[in-house]
Design an enzyme around this catalytic site. Structure first.
Site, PDB file in Angstrom:
ATOM      1  N   GLN A   1      -0.731   0.524  11.695  1.00 40.30           N
ATOM      2  CA  GLN A   1       0.074   1.702  11.358  1.00 40.30           C
ATOM      3  C   GLN A   1      -0.332   2.943  12.159  1.00 40.30           C
ATOM      4  O   GLN A   1       0.358   3.960  12.098  1.00 40.30           O
ATOM      5  CB  GLN A   1      -0.035   2.015   9.858  1.00 40.30           C
TER       6      GLN A   1
ATOM      7  N   HIS B   1      -0.166  -6.118   6.334  1.00 42.70           N
ATOM      8  CA  HIS B   1       0.056  -5.393   7.592  1.00 42.70           C
ATOM      9  C   HIS B   1      -0.685  -6.066   8.755  1.00 42.70           C
ATOM     10  O   HIS B   1      -0.229  -6.027   9.891  1.00 42.70           O
ATOM     11  CB  HIS B   1      -0.443  -3.950   7.486  1.00 42.70           C
TER      12      HIS B   1
ATOM     13  N   GLY C   1      -3.400   3.540   1.072  1.00 46.97           N
ATOM     14  CA  GLY C   1      -3.951   2.536   1.978  1.00 46.97           C
ATOM     15  C   GLY C   1      -3.377   2.760   3.362  1.00 46.97           C
ATOM     16  O   GLY C   1      -2.302   3.349   3.506  1.00 46.97           O
TER      17      GLY C   1
ATOM     18  N   CYS D   1       5.317   2.544   1.277  1.00 47.87           N
ATOM     19  CA  CYS D   1       4.506   2.294   2.475  1.00 47.87           C
ATOM     20  C   CYS D   1       4.703   3.467   3.426  1.00 47.87           C
ATOM     21  O   CYS D   1       5.832   3.917   3.626  1.00 47.87           O
ATOM     22  CB  CYS D   1       4.972   0.994   3.126  1.00 47.87           C
ATOM     23  N   LEU D   2       3.612   3.953   4.008  1.00 47.41           N
ATOM     24  CA  LEU D   2       3.724   5.080   4.937  1.00 47.41           C
ATOM     25  C   LEU D   2       4.623   4.747   6.121  1.00 47.41           C
ATOM     26  O   LEU D   2       5.254   5.629   6.693  1.00 47.41           O
ATOM     27  CB  LEU D   2       2.335   5.495   5.445  1.00 47.41           C
TER      28      LEU D   2
ATOM     29  N   HIS E   1      -1.128  -5.586  -0.057  1.00 45.64           N
ATOM     30  CA  HIS E   1      -0.167  -4.834   0.760  1.00 45.64           C
ATOM     31  C   HIS E   1      -0.767  -4.533   2.141  1.00 45.64           C
ATOM     32  O   HIS E   1      -0.129  -4.764   3.170  1.00 45.64           O
ATOM     33  CB  HIS E   1       0.210  -3.533   0.028  1.00 45.64           C
ATOM     34  N   GLU E   2      -2.003  -4.025   2.142  1.00 48.15           N
ATOM     35  CA  GLU E   2      -2.634  -3.659   3.420  1.00 48.15           C
ATOM     36  C   GLU E   2      -2.956  -4.902   4.249  1.00 48.15           C
ATOM     37  O   GLU E   2      -2.781  -4.899   5.470  1.00 48.15           O
ATOM     38  CB  GLU E   2      -3.898  -2.826   3.188  1.00 48.15           C
TER      39      GLU E   2
HETATM   40 ZN   LIG Z   1       2.145  -0.287   4.097  1.00 42.40          ZN
END
Ligand SMILES: [Zn+2]
Length: 186
Positions: free
Chosen positions: A51, A145, A46, A99-100, A141-142
């Site tokens: 991000q 953000h 995701g 998470c990236l 999760h996304e």
């Molecule tokens: Zn993330």
């Protein structure tokens, strides 16, 4: 275009992102294609617009690579524009997350098992859908953000304390051996 991933320590990850309109984003399809490319290049499941340094309410998901383990993920490749999320029921599940924007950190996170989400796609078609299990997890999760929330906000304070050194390194851009470029946005 592949964007560098904005990492922990960048204030943009803590902002509540803004909804967009068709007028303000005539190149929406290009942006979304770039988000998919950036996510795939980074091996992510995701990616949310903050991000890549854009404080707007869009995220993409793709868990189709896990289709062998879970056939229901076969078509779970989607974009969510201006989503609105509602959790359903009381059931919570613990799963390990990464998470990236928090490279090399993985922690167990408690989340609701079911959600309802409304959103637009890249052609401004409107959808209202329900998800559960891994899909609901990725979506939550996304979605977080877009509200300036990271998964480490949801772990126990002692665990978070133990991560302090790692988090400090990430916020200085000091991370080795990851398959994507990162950026600290001050
Ligand atoms: Zn993330």
């Amino acid at each position: 275009m592949i964007y560098p991933i904005v990492v922990y320590g960048s204030p943009i990850l803590r902002l509540v992102a803004k909804e967009i309109s068709a007028e303000s984003y005539p190149n929406l399809k290009t942006l979304i294609a770039d988000m998919f490319d950036t996510m795939h290049k980074s091996d992510g499941m995701g990616l949310a617009a903050p991000q890549i340094g854009k404080s707007i309410r869009i995220f993409v998901v793709d868990a189709t690579s896990l289709e062998d383990e879970d056939p229901t993920l076969k078509d779970f490749r989607k974009v969510f524009v201006n989503p609105k999320l509602q959790v359903l029921g009381e059931d919570k599940i613990v799963m390990n997350e990464g998470c990236l924007s928090l490279p090399k950190i993985r922690e167990d996170v408690d989340r609701n098992n079911r959600v309802k989400i409304t959103y637009y796609d890249e052609d401004w078609n409107y959808f209202e859908e329900e998800y559960e299990g891994l899909k609901a997890r990725v979506i939550q999760h996304e979605y977080d953000h877009l509200d300036g929330v990271l998964f480490i906000d949801k772990i126990n304070p002692l665990r978070k304390k133990l991560l302090k050194g790692k988090l400090n390194d990430i916020s200085k851009g000091k991370v080795d051996n990851i398959p994507y470029k990162i950026k600290v946005l001050k």
